[in-house]
Every structure is written in C-alpha cells, then in structure tokens.
Design an enzyme around this catalytic site. Structure first.
Site, PDB file in Angstrom:
ATOM      1  CG  HIS A 136      -3.099   3.102   2.869  1.00 45.27           C
ATOM      2  ND1 HIS A 136      -3.633   2.826   1.564  1.00 45.27           N
ATOM      3  CD2 HIS A 136      -3.015   2.124   3.819  1.00 45.27           C
ATOM      4  CE1 HIS A 136      -3.853   1.586   1.796  1.00 45.27           C
ATOM      5  NE2 HIS A 136      -3.460   1.089   3.027  1.00 45.27           N
ATOM      6  CG  ASN A 190      -6.671  -1.013   2.147  1.00 45.21           C
ATOM      7  OD1 ASN A 190      -6.014  -0.708   1.013  1.00 45.21           O
ATOM      8  ND2 ASN A 190      -5.832  -1.500   3.065  1.00 45.21           N
ATOM      9  CB  CYS A 228      -0.998  -0.054   1.096  1.00 46.23           C
ATOM     10  SG  CYS A 228      -2.204  -1.409   1.316  1.00 46.23           S
TER      11      CYS A 228
HETATM   12  O1  UT7 Z   1      -3.257  -1.650   3.936  1.00 48.36           O
HETATM   13  C1  UT7 Z   1      -2.929  -2.501   5.095  1.00 48.36           C
HETATM   14  C2  UT7 Z   1      -3.420  -3.746   5.232  1.00 48.36           C
HETATM   15  N1  UT7 Z   1      -4.629  -3.404   6.498  1.00 48.36           N
HETATM   16  C3  UT7 Z   1      -4.450  -3.092   7.521  1.00 48.36           C
HETATM   17  O2  UT7 Z   1      -4.027  -1.942   7.452  1.00 48.36           O
HETATM   18  C4  UT7 Z   1      -5.549  -3.575   8.655  1.00 48.36           C
HETATM   19  C5  UT7 Z   1      -5.386  -2.968  10.066  1.00 48.36           C
HETATM   20  N2  UT7 Z   1      -6.211  -3.455  10.766  1.00 48.36           N
HETATM   21  C6  UT7 Z   1      -7.564  -3.232  11.069  1.00 48.36           C
HETATM   22  O3  UT7 Z   1      -8.277  -2.552  10.348  1.00 48.36           O
HETATM   23  C7  UT7 Z   1      -8.220  -3.876  12.176  1.00 48.36           C
HETATM   24  O4  UT7 Z   1      -7.396  -4.723  12.759  1.00 48.36           O
HETATM   25  C8  UT7 Z   1      -9.507  -4.817  11.559  1.00 48.36           C
HETATM   26  C9  UT7 Z   1     -10.518  -3.836  11.022  1.00 48.36           C
HETATM   27  C10 UT7 Z   1      -8.769  -5.740  10.373  1.00 48.36           C
HETATM   28  C11 UT7 Z   1      -9.967  -5.673  12.667  1.00 48.36           C
HETATM   29  O5  UT7 Z   1     -10.439  -5.038  13.592  1.00 48.36           O
HETATM   30  P1  UT7 Z   1     -10.081  -5.177  15.208  1.00 48.36           P
HETATM   31  O6  UT7 Z   1     -10.895  -4.102  16.058  1.00 48.36           O
HETATM   32  O7  UT7 Z   1      -8.771  -5.358  15.070  1.00 48.36           O
HETATM   33  O8  UT7 Z   1     -10.938  -6.568  15.344  1.00 48.36           O
HETATM   34  P2  UT7 Z   1     -10.414  -8.050  15.793  1.00 48.36           P
HETATM   35  O9  UT7 Z   1      -9.539  -8.655  14.822  1.00 48.36           O
HETATM   36  O10 UT7 Z   1      -9.518  -7.895  17.090  1.00 48.36           O
HETATM   37  O11 UT7 Z   1     -11.750  -8.792  15.819  1.00 48.36           O
HETATM   38  C12 UT7 Z   1     -12.482  -8.632  16.895  1.00 48.36           C
HETATM   39  C13 UT7 Z   1     -13.853  -9.585  16.927  1.00 48.36           C
HETATM   40  C14 UT7 Z   1     -13.564 -11.082  16.760  1.00 48.36           C
HETATM   41  O12 UT7 Z   1     -14.355 -11.822  17.287  1.00 48.36           O
HETATM   42  P3  UT7 Z   1     -13.994 -12.359  18.941  1.00 48.36           P
HETATM   43  O13 UT7 Z   1     -12.804 -13.046  18.754  1.00 48.36           O
HETATM   44  O14 UT7 Z   1     -14.044 -11.080  19.660  1.00 48.36           O
HETATM   45  O15 UT7 Z   1     -15.255 -12.875  19.241  1.00 48.36           O
HETATM   46  C15 UT7 Z   1     -13.514 -11.340  15.185  1.00 48.36           C
HETATM   47  O16 UT7 Z   1     -13.837 -12.650  14.791  1.00 48.36           O
HETATM   48  O17 UT7 Z   1     -14.367  -9.293  15.586  1.00 48.36           O
HETATM   49  C16 UT7 Z   1     -14.502 -10.498  14.716  1.00 48.36           C
HETATM   50  N3  UT7 Z   1     -14.712 -10.362  13.365  1.00 48.36           N
HETATM   51  C17 UT7 Z   1     -15.925  -9.648  12.805  1.00 48.36           C
HETATM   52  N4  UT7 Z   1     -17.049  -9.653  13.143  1.00 48.36           N
HETATM   53  C18 UT7 Z   1     -18.065  -9.397  12.296  1.00 48.36           C
HETATM   54  C19 UT7 Z   1     -13.846 -10.042  12.596  1.00 48.36           C
HETATM   55  N5  UT7 Z   1     -14.059  -9.678  11.398  1.00 48.36           N
HETATM   56  C20 UT7 Z   1     -15.552  -9.608  11.449  1.00 48.36           C
HETATM   57  C21 UT7 Z   1     -16.295  -9.093  10.323  1.00 48.36           C
HETATM   58  N6  UT7 Z   1     -17.887  -8.905  11.113  1.00 48.36           N
HETATM   59  N7  UT7 Z   1     -16.147  -8.745   9.415  1.00 48.36           N
END
Ligand code: UT7
Length: 340
Positions: free
Chosen positions: A256, A286, A116
């Site tokens: 970004h 993204n 990115c």
């Molecule tokens: O260009 C560079 C590429 N990417 C990035 O920069 C990504 C950077 N990271 C992020 O943007 C965030 O970490 C995410 C948006 C990917 C995830 O957000 P988060 O607040 O870090 O969530 P998490 O991964 O800690 O997940 C929290 C909960 C989990 O459930 P439990 O274990 O708490 O029950 C996940 O399974 O949310 C769940 N979850 C979802 N729930 C509904 C993960 N994805 C989803 C979803 N819908 N799409």
C-alpha cells in the site's frame, strides 16, 4: 487443500484521472512546501477526478481495461466486488453502478469497506468464490475519489491523498499458481486513527456536521505510522508462511502506498531490496483501496512480474485493518471446471 480450485489474476487494468495536482500547486493552497511533502511522504503529485467524475466512473474504466487485458466479455463476468471508502453514494453499492457502466448484466455485485486494505480483502473474498467452484469470473475493483472527502484547508491531510482506480479479473488458474494464501486482520480499538465521522447513522448529515467539517477525513498520522510498519511486516510474514514459503522465496512486494518511509521501513524489515518493491506514491499519493491494484497493473505492464514469481501484496488502513496476500504469478487461465 484437495478439491480447491486455484484462483489467479488473468487481467489487470487501471485508470487515473487526467488532472495532476503537484506539490507546487498545493504550496499555493496551504502553508506547505514541495520539500516537506517529498521528504516526509515521497509524494510529488497526485491525480484529481474531474467535476462530476465519480468513483464508479474510475472503477468502470479500470474494469474495462482489466477485462480487455484478459480477453473477456463483460457479459461473462459473474461477480463484481468493489473495495472503496468513497462510494458514489451510501447506497446502492458502487459495484452495481460499475456493473451497469461496463455492461456486466449477468454479474452479482457488492461493495466491501476495509479502508486501504480493502483491495486485498476483496481479492480474498473473490478468490473464495472461485476456490469453491461457485464462480469462474470475478472482477475485483479498488476505486477511490478521495479528493471529495479531503479538507483542502488542512495541510496535515490534504497533501497525502489522490484519486484513481485499479481492477483485476480473477479466474481459475493452473495448480500451484494464483492466490496461495492471505492474512487478514483488524483492530477496532484503533478506529479513531483514520475515519470520516459525518454522513453515517451516528452523525447524519446536518448543517451542524457540515459546519464542523465532519464530512472530511480525520487522521492521526503519527499513530498510524507506528502501527503501519509493524502490521505490514507481521501480516506479510504470516501470509508467506501460510503459503508454505520462506522470506527468501519472495520475488516482488506490492505494498500500500501511504508513505515512502513506511514502505522502505517495511521492505527493510522483510529484508527486501527496494528494486523488488513497487513504488508509485511519487505520482499518485495515497489512493486507499486503489493503490495496490494500480501498482499491480503498472508492474505487470512494465514487465516487472514474471511467470512463477512469488508476489506479496500488503496493505493497512482504516478500521484499523491490515491484509497481505501471496500470489504465484501466472496469467494463464485453467479451462473447464463445473459451476456449483
Ligand atoms: O492509508 C493510511 C492513511 N495514512 C497514513 O498511513 C499516514 C501515516 N502517517 C504519515 O504518513 C506521517 O505521519 C505524515 C506524513 C502524515 C506526517 O509526517 P510526520 O513526520 O509524522 O509529521 P508530524 O505529523 O509529526 O508533523 C511534523 C511537523 C508539525 O509541525 P511542528 O508541530 O513540528 O511545528 C506539523 O504541523 O510538520 C508539520 N506539518 C506540515 N508542514 C508542512 C504537517 N503537515 C505539514 C505539511 N507541510 N503538509
């Protein structure tokens, strides 16, 4: 430095595919909700390329618009750099396919892969060719069709990405304007935070790699999140200092677009009001190397960039890489330098 020809942006363009995939559409595909996606990422919808529409098609459309904006004929372009992680094919370079599609038959062409951060890396490389007098017209494209490497059954990644392309034309600009400084960085020990394992020399495409879904993006969201905010702040501050500016001199930030929470945290650390930060993640998600040039094109066309504004571009991504650039905005080209 004495003798250096300043390089600036004299034309911008972008292209987003027509098809819109909303969070409500995704609710029907995986176990997710509009509410979760909006509050955790800031995304409401993203664009998806049509069947048969490839990265070079999106890139070519954005490039044509950038050239039209600059009033430059494709035959005058001397170099095309395409930043992408989703090339049409492993080779030839997507930049060569764009060259053919836009009729820029006199241009050299190559791709650049820095995730990115790719667009800002490519901008730095392209500006170098102008700074040293080698070229006067360099087209820099950021183009992606991430929907083709997205696992549409994996809710942790499929809600994040979209397709699109942005392009700029770099030309010599008056002294004191254009790309004033860049700060590029990488840390290969974070390579496993976001990667695509299959299809390369390590795991060539086989029935087995496809069965294991190795042709899809793998990502550790939380790991990336923590480092992203830090590197966006650090890279921006270093680039601002290299440009001989202070934080209070910054007029506009084009970050970004990976997550609205990352953008807001970076803006806060840089002490920048969100009014001075460009955000379009709600509409496109993204789009990796395309996010910054698409945002830049929109900001310019919306009249949010004024002559003389100090504009910071900053991104982070696969590698892990990061990159910041400081532009003093002017679309006035400077005539008459000799080529090397
Ligand atoms: O260009 C560079 C590429 N990417 C990035 O920069 C990504 C950077 N990271 C992020 O943007 C965030 O970490 C995410 C948006 C990917 C995830 O957000 P988060 O607040 O870090 O969530 P998490 O991964 O800690 O997940 C929290 C909960 C989990 O459930 P439990 O274990 O708490 O029950 C996940 O399974 O949310 C769940 N979850 C979802 N729930 C509904 C993960 N994805 C989803 C979803 N819908 N799409």
């Amino acid at each position: 430095m004495k003798g250096i020809i300043p390089a600036g942006i004299t034309g911008t363009g972008s292209y987003l595919p027509e098809k819109v995939l909303s969070n409500f559409d995704l609710e029907k595909m995986v176990d997710t909700s509009d509410e979760w996606i909006r509050t955790r990422t800031g995304i409401r919808e993203r664009r998806i390329a049509a069947e048969g529409e490839a990265t070079s098609d999106l890139g070519a459309a954005a490039a044509r618009r950038a050239l039209e904006d600059a009033g430059v004929d494709p035959a005058e372009v001397e170099l095309i750099i395409c930043a992408t992680v989703t090339p049409d094919m492993l080779f030839p370079a997507t930049a060569c396919l764009i060259q053919k599609k836009i009729g820029a038959g006199n241009a050299a062409a190559f791709d650049l892969s820095a995730g990115c951060s790719g667009f800002v890396y490519a901008l730095a490389v392209g500006a170098g060719f102008i700074n040293n007098g080698c070229y006067r017209k360099v087209l820099v494209v950021g183009a992606e069709v991430l929907s083709r490497i997205t696992d549409w059954t994996d809710r942790s990644t499929c809600v994040l990405f979209g397709d699109g392309a942005g392009a700029v034309l770099l030309e010599p600009v008056p002294e004191g304007y254009g790309l004033l400084a860049v700060e590029l960085g990488a840390n290969g020990s974070y390579a496993d935070l976001i990667y695509l394992p299959g299809g390369g020399s390590l795991h060539p495409c086989r029935e087995e790699t496809v069965r294991q879904g190795m042709h899809y993006i793998k990502m550790s969201g939380q790991g990336l999140f923590k480092i992203a905010v830090k590197v966006m702040e650090e890279a921006s501050l270093k680039a601002i200092e290299k440009a001989g500016l202070k934080l209070e001199d910054v007029d506009f930030l084009i970050p970004h677009q990976a997550n609205i929470r990352i953008i807001e945290a970076a803006a806060k650390r840089l002490n920048l009001d969100m009014e001075r930060v460009y955000v379009n993640i709600d509409r496109y998600g993204n789009i990796s190397a395309a996010t910054i040039p698409v945002a830049l094109d929109e900001a310019w066309r919306q009249g949010r960039l004024r002559e003389g504004d100090n504009v910071v571009l900053v991104g982070f991504g696969a590698g892990m890489t990061w990159a910041a650039g400081v532009l003093r905005w002017s679309k006035k080209r400077r005539e008459g330098e000799a080529r090397c």
